[in-house]
Write an enzyme that holds these catalytic residues in place. Structure first.
Site, PDB file in Angstrom:
ATOM      1  CD  GLN A   1      33.787  38.189  43.607  1.00 52.99           C
ATOM      2  OE1 GLN A   1      34.892  38.678  43.713  1.00 52.99           O
ATOM      3  NE2 GLN A   1      33.598  36.908  43.380  1.00 52.99           N
TER       4      GLN A   1
ATOM      5  CB  SER B   1      33.421  30.079  47.145  1.00 51.25           C
ATOM      6  OG  SER B   1      34.754  30.322  47.523  1.00 51.25           O
TER       7      SER B   1
ATOM      8  CB  THR C   1      40.998  30.912  41.072  1.00 49.68           C
ATOM      9  OG1 THR C   1      40.105  31.030  42.179  1.00 49.68           O
ATOM     10  CG2 THR C   1      40.929  32.157  40.226  1.00 49.68           C
TER      11      THR C   1
ATOM     12  N   GLY D   1      39.037  34.203  50.452  1.00 46.50           N
ATOM     13  CA  GLY D   1      40.392  34.755  50.321  1.00 46.50           C
ATOM     14  C   GLY D   1      40.565  35.580  49.058  1.00 46.50           C
ATOM     15  CG  ASP D   2      41.533  38.952  46.240  1.00 49.06           C
ATOM     16  OD1 ASP D   2      40.973  38.468  45.240  1.00 49.06           O
ATOM     17  OD2 ASP D   2      42.280  39.945  46.153  1.00 49.06           O
TER      18      ASP D   2
ATOM     19  CG  ASN E   1      44.935  30.145  45.412  1.00 49.49           C
ATOM     20  OD1 ASN E   1      44.050  30.433  44.612  1.00 49.49           O
ATOM     21  ND2 ASN E   1      44.954  28.995  46.039  1.00 49.49           N
TER      22      ASN E   1
ATOM     23  CE  LYS F   1      38.064  40.601  46.104  1.00 46.19           C
ATOM     24  NZ  LYS F   1      38.159  39.401  45.257  1.00 46.19           N
TER      25      LYS F   1
ATOM     26  CE  LYS G   1      35.278  37.465  39.311  1.00 46.75           C
ATOM     27  NZ  LYS G   1      36.570  37.472  39.992  1.00 46.75           N
TER      28      LYS G   1
ATOM     29  CE  LYS H   1      31.550  32.617  48.670  1.00 44.20           C
ATOM     30  NZ  LYS H   1      32.632  33.271  49.453  1.00 44.20           N
TER      31      LYS H   1
HETATM   32  P1  NDP Z   1      48.112  35.662  46.264  1.00 43.58           P
HETATM   33  O1  NDP Z   1      48.292  36.617  47.367  1.00 43.58           O
HETATM   34  O2  NDP Z   1      48.128  34.198  46.558  1.00 43.58           O
HETATM   35  O3  NDP Z   1      49.225  35.922  45.138  1.00 43.58           O
HETATM   36  C1  NDP Z   1      49.339  37.163  44.515  1.00 43.58           C
HETATM   37  C2  NDP Z   1      50.528  37.123  43.580  1.00 43.58           C
HETATM   38  O4  NDP Z   1      50.516  38.291  42.778  1.00 43.58           O
HETATM   39  C3  NDP Z   1      51.861  37.114  44.321  1.00 43.58           C
HETATM   40  O5  NDP Z   1      52.824  36.430  43.571  1.00 43.58           O
HETATM   41  C4  NDP Z   1      52.184  38.612  44.399  1.00 43.58           C
HETATM   42  O6  NDP Z   1      53.575  38.918  44.525  1.00 43.58           O
HETATM   43  C5  NDP Z   1      51.671  39.088  43.055  1.00 43.58           C
HETATM   44  N1  NDP Z   1      51.300  40.496  43.179  1.00 43.58           N
HETATM   45  C6  NDP Z   1      50.327  41.025  43.973  1.00 43.58           C
HETATM   46  N2  NDP Z   1      50.286  42.349  43.862  1.00 43.58           N
HETATM   47  C7  NDP Z   1      51.255  42.659  42.988  1.00 43.58           C
HETATM   48  C8  NDP Z   1      51.707  43.882  42.444  1.00 43.58           C
HETATM   49  N3  NDP Z   1      51.160  45.058  42.812  1.00 43.58           N
HETATM   50  N4  NDP Z   1      52.713  43.828  41.532  1.00 43.58           N
HETATM   51  C9  NDP Z   1      53.268  42.648  41.167  1.00 43.58           C
HETATM   52  N5  NDP Z   1      52.873  41.450  41.652  1.00 43.58           N
HETATM   53  C10 NDP Z   1      51.894  41.467  42.547  1.00 43.58           C
HETATM   54  O7  NDP Z   1      46.757  36.085  45.524  1.00 43.58           O
HETATM   55  P2  NDP Z   1      45.824  35.230  44.553  1.00 43.58           P
HETATM   56  O8  NDP Z   1      46.648  34.315  43.728  1.00 43.58           O
HETATM   57  O9  NDP Z   1      44.714  34.692  45.349  1.00 43.58           O
HETATM   58  O10 NDP Z   1      45.203  36.391  43.641  1.00 43.58           O
HETATM   59  C11 NDP Z   1      45.804  36.816  42.409  1.00 43.58           C
HETATM   60  C12 NDP Z   1      44.773  37.540  41.571  1.00 43.58           C
HETATM   61  O11 NDP Z   1      43.684  36.667  41.273  1.00 43.58           O
HETATM   62  C13 NDP Z   1      44.130  38.775  42.210  1.00 43.58           C
HETATM   63  O12 NDP Z   1      43.835  39.732  41.202  1.00 43.58           O
HETATM   64  C14 NDP Z   1      42.828  38.223  42.767  1.00 43.58           C
HETATM   65  O13 NDP Z   1      41.848  39.243  42.920  1.00 43.58           O
HETATM   66  C15 NDP Z   1      42.456  37.251  41.664  1.00 43.58           C
HETATM   67  N6  NDP Z   1      41.503  36.220  42.032  1.00 43.58           N
HETATM   68  C16 NDP Z   1      41.774  35.353  43.064  1.00 43.58           C
HETATM   69  C17 NDP Z   1      40.874  34.363  43.378  1.00 43.58           C
HETATM   70  C18 NDP Z   1      41.172  33.305  44.400  1.00 43.58           C
HETATM   71  O14 NDP Z   1      40.393  32.346  44.481  1.00 43.58           O
HETATM   72  N7  NDP Z   1      42.235  33.411  45.166  1.00 43.58           N
HETATM   73  C19 NDP Z   1      39.575  34.260  42.688  1.00 43.58           C
HETATM   74  C20 NDP Z   1      39.434  35.158  41.555  1.00 43.58           C
HETATM   75  C21 NDP Z   1      40.359  36.106  41.290  1.00 43.58           C
HETATM   76  P3  NDP Z   1      54.137  39.492  45.936  1.00 43.58           P
HETATM   77  O15 NDP Z   1      54.075  38.335  46.876  1.00 43.58           O
HETATM   78  O16 NDP Z   1      55.516  39.950  45.627  1.00 43.58           O
HETATM   79  O17 NDP Z   1      53.223  40.630  46.331  1.00 43.58           O
END
Ligand code: NDP
Length: 453
Positions: free
Chosen positions: A114, A385, A213, A168-169, A244, A129, A117, A93
């Site tokens: 993961q 999830s 999250t 998603g991620d 997100n 992943k 976690k 997962k």
């Molecule tokens: P999204 O795609 O919704 O948002 C990602 C955000 O982070 C955007 O604002 C993006 O900006 C920014 N970002 C991504 N890469 C970079 C980078 N290299 N430098 C600067 N900013 C960056 O993703 P999520 O919110 O889902 O995920 C965010 C983090 O949380 C990740 O590490 C993910 O693995 C983790 N996570 C997510 C979960 C979930 O349920 N969604 C669960 C657990 C962990 P831009 O649009 O400019 O790229």
């Protein structure tokens, strides 16, 4: 850097040798091994039968080509991955990431994290992943759909509700999950809702999954603050990212009385001293899919609102009581940690996976800053999830309040488990150690029970 004992050092050396050019994976493995010295000292049997070596080796790694046709009728090629890391506790997962930086090492580090976690949630889920180096930025909706369909055309043969359940991620939200689910259903001729999570409500999604999250991280930090007799009320908070995780962190922090004063994306960060306007951020990010500087353009200069371009400073220069990195790996360096400490930060909760470098973590811990590692603090997403899978299996649909209450209880128990484990292993208040050990012990016990497989 913590000195590893001879056995753990040789395990790490072997991991580095076998997975060359994958620094994020090496970093994630090292961090866990640094915590395991105390476990092996107390329970040497956990080092038997190459148990630790087996935990560091993914069960299966799939790399595949994704051809798709863009709006100009040109054939484009991306590379995609699914790393099925560990299924001792349940089906693999873990999310799918679409970002140009994706490579096998990044997916491997995420799958490894993961696994622990998911164990911490106490639920029956293994770790995995996936992702692709596809860049969704600037692509039309039709291009996204064609890419998702081609991606699933290969992936579908490797997943299933009892095998592997993606979500998603970064770069993969409700829209992408919808296109992938549609293609899976078409290819298999099965309405197998439990094969993907993060679905929209009307075709089997769970209430509170979108929020989980960010909400979960906020619940975790709230529990951590409570151990020092304080709370979010009246605190200034900086949340990096504006996707997100970041958006729903903002929502929950506000409901707990805190003020989020800064958010970012890869182009820079905005500060709004009166508190970031959630509706406006959602309009910019979720509806227009635009850059964060739009916030300043719409709000207008002055009035405590400003934008700083990436490269001209980092969001961690903004003074705050609580920092919640929620963008990506290694986004918060030692230098950033020093700036935060100097400005009086008291707690850090990682919404993203491995956003703080090892240096940054050391600086926080040495300065007595409460530090919640991502593998515990952001587990609310995957926990919800798993609740989505439960609802799919029983063809049920729970209310928002019921689902959020389950999420809050799970986050409370992850917090308490990490705190109690840290205490038991002689490092009270060290949530990194507590999370690594508690996660490891649950996976290791299950692996041992299943024999050498
Ligand atoms: P999204 O795609 O919704 O948002 C990602 C955000 O982070 C955007 O604002 C993006 O900006 C920014 N970002 C991504 N890469 C970079 C980078 N290299 N430098 C600067 N900013 C960056 O993703 P999520 O919110 O889902 O995920 C965010 C983090 O949380 C990740 O590490 C993910 O693995 C983790 N996570 C997510 C979960 C979930 O349920 N969604 C669960 C657990 C962990 P831009 O649009 O400019 O790229």
């Amino acid at each position: 850097m913590v000195q590893l004992d001879e056995k753990l050092e040789s395990i790490l050396a072997e991991v580095i040798k076998r997975n060359q050019g994958e620094p994020e994976f090496h970093q994630a493995v090292r961090e866990v091994l640094e915590s395991l010295g105390r476990v092996v000292a107390k329970r040497p049997d956990f080092a038997d039968d190459a148990l630790i070596e087996r935990i560091c080796e993914p069960e299966r790694q799939i790399i595949f080509r994704v051809p798709w046709i863009d709006d100009k009728n040109q054939v484009r090629i991306n590379r995609a991955f699914r790393v099925q890391f560990n299924s001792a506790l349940g089906p693999y997962k873990g999310g799918i990431r679409f970002h140009p930086s994706v490579n096998v090492g990044i997916i491997k580090f995420l799958g490894f994290e993961q696994t622990f976690k998911n164990a911490l949630t106490g639920m029956p889920i293994g770790g995995g992943k996936g992702g692709s180096d596809f860049d969704p930025k600037g692509k039309s909706d039709r291009e996204i759909m064609r890419f998702c369909q081609s991606f699933m055309t290969e992936l579908h043969r490797h997943i299933g509700e009892y095998t592997d359940v993606p979500a998603g991620d970064i770069g993969v939200g409700g829209r992408e999950i919808g296109y992938m689910f549609g293609q899976y259903k078409r290819l298999t001729n099965r309405y197998e809702a439990g094969v993907l999570t993060g679905k929209a409500l009307f075709y089997g999604g769970s209430r509170a999954r979108t929020e989980a999250t960010g909400y979960g991280n906020t619940y975790f930090v709230q529990s951590m603050l409570a151990t020092k007799g304080t709370s979010f009320d009246g605190k200034k908070v900086v949340v990096s990212g504006s996707g997100n995780v970041a958006i729903y962190t903002l929502e929950k922090v506000r409901s707990f009385g805190g003020t989020v004063v800064a958010m970012s994306d890869s182009s820079g960060y905005i500060v709004d001293e009166n508190g970031i306007d959630q509706e406006l951020i959602q309009e910019i990010k979720e509806v227009r899919r635009a850059r964060i500087s739009e916030y300043l353009r719409i709000k207008g200069e002055g009035k405590g609102v400003y934008f700083v371009k990436a490269g001209d400073g980092t969001i961690w220069d903004v003074a705050c009581d609580v920092a919640m990195p929620s963008a990506t790996q290694n986004e918060l360096t030692g230098k950033d940690a020093r700036a935060l400490v100097k400005n009086g930060v008291i707690a850090v909760g990682e919404g993203a996976n491995m956003p703080s470098t090892p240096d940054a973590i050391r600086i926080f811990q040495e300065a007595g800053v409460m530090f919640a590692p991502g593998k515990a603090a952001n587990a609310g997403g995957v926990a919800t999830s798993a609740l989505e899978m439960q609802q799919n299996a029983s063809r049920d649909s729970w209310s928002f309040a019921q689902t959020e209450a389950r999420l809050a209880a799970i986050m409370g128990s992850i917090h308490d488990n990490c705190a109690a484990t840290a205490e038991e292993y002689g490092a009270p208040g060290d949530y990194v150690l507590g999370a690594n050990i508690a996660g490891f012990v649950r996976v290791a016990e299950a692996m041992r029970a299943l024999g050498v497989i």
